[in-house]
Design a protein around this motif. Sequence first.
Motif, PDB file in Angstrom:
ATOM      1  N   LYS A 266       3.571  10.788  -9.252  1.00 25.75           N
ATOM      2  CA  LYS A 266       3.036  11.138 -10.566  1.00 25.75           C
ATOM      3  C   LYS A 266       2.578  12.598 -10.625  1.00 25.75           C
ATOM      4  O   LYS A 266       2.703  13.264 -11.654  1.00 25.75           O
ATOM      5  N   VAL A 267       2.063  13.101  -9.500  1.00 18.30           N
ATOM      6  CA  VAL A 267       1.542  14.473  -9.459  1.00 18.30           C
ATOM      7  C   VAL A 267       2.608  15.452  -8.993  1.00 18.30           C
ATOM      8  O   VAL A 267       2.808  16.514  -9.592  1.00 18.30           O
TER       9      VAL A 267
ATOM     10  N   ASP B  87       0.834  -1.207   0.000  1.00 19.87           N
ATOM     11  CA  ASP B  87       0.000   0.000   0.000  1.00 19.87           C
ATOM     12  C   ASP B  87       0.870   1.259   0.000  1.00 19.87           C
ATOM     13  O   ASP B  87       0.555   2.242  -0.688  1.00 19.87           O
ATOM     14  N   ALA B  88       1.960   1.224   0.777  1.00 20.89           N
ATOM     15  CA  ALA B  88       2.864   2.379   0.806  1.00 20.89           C
ATOM     16  C   ALA B  88       3.517   2.582  -0.549  1.00 20.89           C
ATOM     17  O   ALA B  88       3.661   3.719  -1.025  1.00 20.89           O
ATOM     18  N   ALA B  89       3.942   1.487  -1.206  1.00 16.28           N
ATOM     19  CA  ALA B  89       4.565   1.603  -2.524  1.00 16.28           C
ATOM     20  C   ALA B  89       3.601   2.197  -3.539  1.00 16.28           C
ATOM     21  O   ALA B  89       3.977   3.070  -4.348  1.00 16.28           O
ATOM     22  N   LEU B  90       2.357   1.752  -3.525  1.00 13.58           N
ATOM     23  CA  LEU B  90       1.366   2.312  -4.443  1.00 13.58           C
ATOM     24  C   LEU B  90       1.104   3.778  -4.151  1.00 13.58           C
ATOM     25  O   LEU B  90       0.982   4.598  -5.077  1.00 13.58           O
ATOM     26  N   ALA B  91       1.025   4.132  -2.864  1.00 13.39           N
ATOM     27  CA  ALA B  91       0.792   5.535  -2.502  1.00 13.39           C
ATOM     28  C   ALA B  91       1.968   6.403  -2.940  1.00 13.39           C
ATOM     29  O   ALA B  91       1.770   7.527  -3.430  1.00 13.39           O
ATOM     30  N   VAL B  92       3.187   5.900  -2.773  1.00 11.25           N
ATOM     31  CA  VAL B  92       4.369   6.667  -3.187  1.00 11.25           C
ATOM     32  C   VAL B  92       4.355   6.893  -4.689  1.00 11.25           C
ATOM     33  O   VAL B  92       4.575   8.012  -5.176  1.00 11.25           O
ATOM     34  N   GLY B  93       4.087   5.838  -5.449  1.00 14.59           N
ATOM     35  CA  GLY B  93       4.085   5.979  -6.896  1.00 14.59           C
ATOM     36  C   GLY B  93       3.026   6.936  -7.393  1.00 14.59           C
ATOM     37  O   GLY B  93       3.281   7.771  -8.275  1.00 14.59           O
ATOM     38  N   LEU B  94       1.825   6.834  -6.852  1.00 16.01           N
ATOM     39  CA  LEU B  94       0.748   7.710  -7.301  1.00 16.01           C
ATOM     40  C   LEU B  94       1.008   9.160  -6.910  1.00 16.01           C
ATOM     41  O   LEU B  94       0.687  10.093  -7.668  1.00 16.01           O
TER      42      LEU B  94
ATOM     43  N   LEU C 105       3.730   1.670 -11.908  1.00 15.74           N
ATOM     44  CA  LEU C 105       4.726   2.550 -11.302  1.00 15.74           C
ATOM     45  C   LEU C 105       6.101   2.493 -11.961  1.00 15.74           C
ATOM     46  O   LEU C 105       7.097   2.850 -11.349  1.00 15.74           O
ATOM     47  N   ARG C 106       6.180   2.063 -13.212  1.00 12.38           N
ATOM     48  CA  ARG C 106       7.477   2.025 -13.894  1.00 12.38           C
ATOM     49  C   ARG C 106       8.097   3.409 -14.008  1.00 12.38           C
ATOM     50  O   ARG C 106       9.259   3.622 -13.653  1.00 12.38           O
ATOM     51  N   ALA C 107       7.331   4.358 -14.495  1.00 19.38           N
ATOM     52  CA  ALA C 107       7.883   5.691 -14.717  1.00 19.38           C
ATOM     53  C   ALA C 107       8.258   6.385 -13.421  1.00 19.38           C
ATOM     54  O   ALA C 107       9.162   7.225 -13.397  1.00 19.38           O
ATOM     55  N   MET C 108       7.582   6.021 -12.323  1.00 16.43           N
ATOM     56  CA  MET C 108       7.814   6.697 -11.049  1.00 16.43           C
ATOM     57  C   MET C 108       8.888   6.013 -10.191  1.00 16.43           C
ATOM     58  O   MET C 108       9.039   6.330  -9.024  1.00 16.43           O
ATOM     59  N   GLY C 109       9.613   5.078 -10.748  1.00 18.79           N
ATOM     60  CA  GLY C 109      10.758   4.520 -10.051  1.00 18.79           C
ATOM     61  C   GLY C 109      10.421   3.527  -8.960  1.00 18.79           C
ATOM     62  O   GLY C 109      11.047   3.552  -7.897  1.00 18.79           O
ATOM     63  N   VAL C 110       9.456   2.643  -9.204  1.00 15.74           N
ATOM     64  CA  VAL C 110       9.167   1.531  -8.292  1.00 15.74           C
ATOM     65  C   VAL C 110       9.160   0.265  -9.142  1.00 15.74           C
ATOM     66  O   VAL C 110       8.274   0.082  -9.980  1.00 15.74           O
ATOM     67  N   ARG C 111      10.145  -0.596  -8.947  1.00 15.22           N
ATOM     68  CA  ARG C 111      10.279  -1.817  -9.735  1.00 15.22           C
ATOM     69  C   ARG C 111      10.390  -3.022  -8.801  1.00 15.22           C
ATOM     70  O   ARG C 111      10.627  -2.873  -7.597  1.00 15.22           O
ATOM     71  N   THR C 112      10.233  -4.211  -9.361  1.00 17.36           N
ATOM     72  CA  THR C 112      10.190  -5.422  -8.546  1.00 17.36           C
ATOM     73  C   THR C 112      11.232  -6.437  -9.018  1.00 17.36           C
ATOM     74  O   THR C 112      11.624  -6.457 -10.188  1.00 17.36           O
ATOM     75  N   VAL C 113      11.649  -7.277  -8.068  1.00 24.53           N
ATOM     76  CA  VAL C 113      12.442  -8.477  -8.350  1.00 24.53           C
ATOM     77  C   VAL C 113      11.701  -9.640  -7.719  1.00 24.53           C
ATOM     78  O   VAL C 113      11.561  -9.711  -6.497  1.00 24.53           O
ATOM     79  N   LEU C 114      11.180 -10.536  -8.543  1.00 22.40           N
ATOM     80  CA  LEU C 114      10.417 -11.689  -8.068  1.00 22.40           C
ATOM     81  C   LEU C 114      11.260 -12.945  -8.201  1.00 22.40           C
ATOM     82  O   LEU C 114      12.062 -13.077  -9.142  1.00 22.40           O
TER      83      LEU C 114
END
Length: 706
Positions: free
Chosen positions: A367-368, A357-364, A423-432
């Motif tokens: 964006k603004v 949830d924090a990662a999504l909030a940071v990315g969104l 969140l690619r453009a906003m600098g949040v990526r994953t390693v699975l």
Amino acid sequence: MTTNTTTKKVQDASGGPVWDWAAGHGPVTGALSATTGCLAVATTGAATGMPPAWALTVGAAGAIGHTISSLRERLSARTIAMRSASWLVGAGWTTWAMTSGPLTWAALGSLATIGVGIGAAARSTLLHEEARELEAIAADERHVARELSAERRAIAAEWVDRVQRVCHLTLRVVAVEMWPTGAGFTIDAELPAGGTTYDRIAQHSAALSADARLPHGCTAVASQGIHQGRVLIDVTTVNVLAEERTYPSDYTPLSLYTGIPWGYRTNAEEICVFLREQCALVVGPTGSGKTNMVHVILAGFARTTDVLTWVIDLNAGSAGLPWVRPALDPNGAPVEGVWPGIDWLASTYEEAVLMLDAALAVGLRRKVAYQDLMARANTDLLPISAQIPQIMLVVDEGAEILTSTDRRMKDLAKKILEVIRMLRAMGVRTVLTALGATGSVLGNLMIRREAKARVCLTGGETEGMDLSKVFPGARGLRPDQAPYKGAGFMGTPESAAALFKVWRILPNQIRDIVHATTGIHPSLDDVSSKAAGPAYATRWDADRTAWMRDTNPEAPATDAPAGERPAASGSGLNLSALRGESAEEALTRKFRQQIDDQFATFNPTTSTSEPGTGRPAPAGLNLSALQPEDNAARHAALALLHAAGPDGTGASAIARGLAEEFGTTRQTVVGWLKTWSEDGTAVRVGTGTKARYVHRDHTPDSSAEG
């Protein structure tokens, strides 16, 4: 070449010029020194009545000495003659000047002429010696080039014949480049006309390696050349994957833009990943070195100055704990001046939800909030830096979370996919990471599309290692090419899929990296920190990290026998049928229950319908511990396996033999056979529908031991 150099002026500490008396003489200073020396000796000798023959003796000795030293230095005859002549001419003038007077105009004029001549001769011989040395170097280089060219021509001719023989193609070799590491070479060749592509050679990688008699672990891999009519063939001659190499001890800072090293190729060169816009996927079965690979990934992120690492590991946080523990003292308190190697660790479902949830909030929010910054930079990607770091979300066994049918795991999977998608453009990526390269794990299109940096650790494992699913379109990749722990295949947009091996990282290195990189970790920017909210701000609070400090749990001690120990509160029914059982019996019962739960093998012999109604009986307790038929059927099955002898038997045959007396199903027998093959009671022979099992008493190894 002569070592004489012109006397130089240098600046001392006070800024004034001083003479460098340690410097040698050049043509000018050498001639000046020689003439002034002769004048001084002649003047002193004439005034003191020195015998003139002494000057000749000294000159002859100097000429002999310089001749010997010049021969040792392997100087040219011209230089030797010049040096000897200078000594003799100087000694001759000194002898004449001592008898006729050194301060006459004739003596001074002749001395000046001698000085000019010595300087000109010295300059000429110096240039001659430099030319000789350059020519000698060039000759050596030409000799080495001739030898290397001969070796390269031989390699080119050999591989042209080999490709013609194996692939039925005629190549024209343009160049052969020997690898600086000495582990192999690369052949650059032109493909024949007619639309031939490089994959015509790539699909014969194994055949070419066998034809070249390469050592195990060495390959001949074809890849795209400078254009579509060229091919590069990388030939490995030294198996660098067989040896274990520890993680490099150079913990210098890295950047997301310069690449993060994850391992090394068969040519012993590092391979780096660039994760600014792409995600990563790491696949590896148990025992392949996947956990070690995760630690290498975390080590690279810890060394970057523009990345913050968030880790989700629902297996008690084991992937991230080694990176947090060095920042805690034995009592669990933070160590002064040391910060964890990762920025956040989630080991439970609840903590993982907070993190996502924090990662999504940071990315969104980014964006603004950073529209003006992106406009000034004229880019649609957020400029990542130490002030605005990228968040790398590492999810251990994350691919399994995405395919889980559990309701809570589905919620996590939905949030992970939102992070990947939005969140690619906003600098949040994953390693699975994933346990296997199967369709169920890699079936999600989002994973295959976004995870362009892919790693498949095989360790020689072939079950569930479908490399074509991890690297679609790649040819010539086989798991048996990487039979070593930590070895496998890696492909990125910058580097085609090929063999590689990950470094072995040790616990003491993790501790050293945490201490060495404490000062370079970035902080989350204010905009993102406010968006993440209290969940992020309190992530290291004592109540949320108490589980990390609980390293010495103490179980209540008791000397009572197993059957007399009181049941724990809430532990369930106290079944008297199980009282007094031994430890071995309890372990057998638990194992049987696991088989029953997983394979639904327990079929109670009692009626399955309510008396007098004909309706199915309601679901109740599965008291398999009270069914002696289970043990009897298992022993009977083992007897049938032993009676089958060296030819062995299968699950269907055993089930048919038990069906009349015990009613045992084939699925139950399959579970028993699998258990027996794991503990060594039986040996599995063959695969698929032709698989059969042989009792260990009838295997060749057991007969040899007997």
